[in-house]
Scaffold this motif. Structure first.
Motif: not given
Length: 294
Positions: A238-263
């Motif tokens: 019943x809790x809110x959540x996120x999952x590994x693929x979601x985190x990969x997806x959003x960090x990939x989008x943020x990789x355009x801001x800095x290379x650390x998110x791609x890593x």
């Protein structure tokens, strides 16, 4: 005339051999190309992400600062998602397969149901996300919690379990059930004690494939509004959540801001691949154990 006929047959045979060799070469090159691309992808992910994997990254909370970000919340979210998906898909999928194969009368209705189940396996995953958003998130007012996400992913992988379970039930030799009936067993006793144990390895194979797909899917969860950044750890369905693929997806989008998110995305991919490897290995061991037993 006989010589001409023999020559024609030989020419046709030679042409078939040439086509066969060309086909073998094309298929071999296609396989090599796929393996090379896969090797390049894995090598790049390992090079980018392996140095970022440590205990702080595994056990830490998600953060807006790349050097302090962790994925324990996403790991727990993936775990709780599977707690919902696994029993729902197994119960409904195996139950549907038993009904269609052993109880439903063969006819137009059964054929229509069977055709639709097979077609559902090819429906794009985002369509299931829209369905989950309409039914579970809005109509049932569950919101973007684990239960809503798990039920949505269950709809996505349910056809896989149904089809695999049907094939497993069909593969059980007919004489086993006939012998059971001959000894006075009822239909349900025969299903429970003879057919299901014999079909269990195939059913588990379908469950492995379905859970692996559910763990790696992102589109349905994006549609139902799973958050990209979640600080508290989920502790139940019943809790809110996120999952590994979601985190990969959003960090990939943020990789355009800095290379650390791609890593960070590459490191999370490594963890996800490791989780999938463990789950599939465990499931294969269990399947082989039951296969030897029955």
């Amino acid at each position: 005339m006989k010589y001409v006929h023999t020559a024609q047959v030989q020419n046709k045979l030679n042409m078939r051999l040439i086509k066969n060799n060309i086909s073998k070469i094309i298929f071999f090159l296609s396989t090599i190309f796929g393996l090379i691309m896969l090797g390049i992808l894995i090598a790049r992910v390992l090079i980018q992400g392996i140095d970022w994997i440590n205990m702080d990254f595994i056990t830490g909370k998600l953060s807006t600062q790349a050097d302090k970000a962790g994925i324990m919340g996403a790991i727990l979210g993936t775990f709780w998602l599977m707690v919902v998906v696994a029993p729902v898909t197994m119960f409904l999928g195996v139950g549907t397969a038993i009904y269609l194969e052993l109880y439903a009368k063969k006819g137009r209705l059964q054929a229509i149901i069977q055709t639709n189940i097979s077609n559902l396996a090819g429906v794009p995953s985002i369509v299931y996300g829209i369905l989950g958003l309409t039914i579970f998130v809005r109509a049932m007012e569950l919101g973007n919690i684990v239960l809503a996400g798990g039920l949505t992913m269950s709809l996505l992988v349910l056809p896989i379990v149904v089809v695999a379970s049907q094939e497993a039930i069909r593969s059980v030799p007919q004489h086993l059930s006939e012998a059971s009936y001959g000894m006075g067993a009822t239909k349900w006793q025969t299903i429970k004690n003879i057919i299901l144990p014999a079909a269990l390895p195939g059913i588990l194979t379908g469950a492995i494939l379905s859970l692996s797909r559910a763990i790696g899917e992102t589109a349905p969860l994006v549609v139902i509004g799973i958050p990209a950044l979640l600080i508290p750890f989920p502790g139940g369905i019943t809790d809110r959540f996120t999952v590994l693929p979601m985190q990969i997806y959003y960090w990939t989008l943020d990789s355009s801001l800095t290379a650390e998110y791609a890593n960070l995305a590459a490191a999370t991919i490594i963890v996800l691949l490791f989780v999938l490897l463990i789950l599939n290995s465990a499931a294969v061991i269990i399947r082989n154990k039951f296969q030897k037993r029955f």
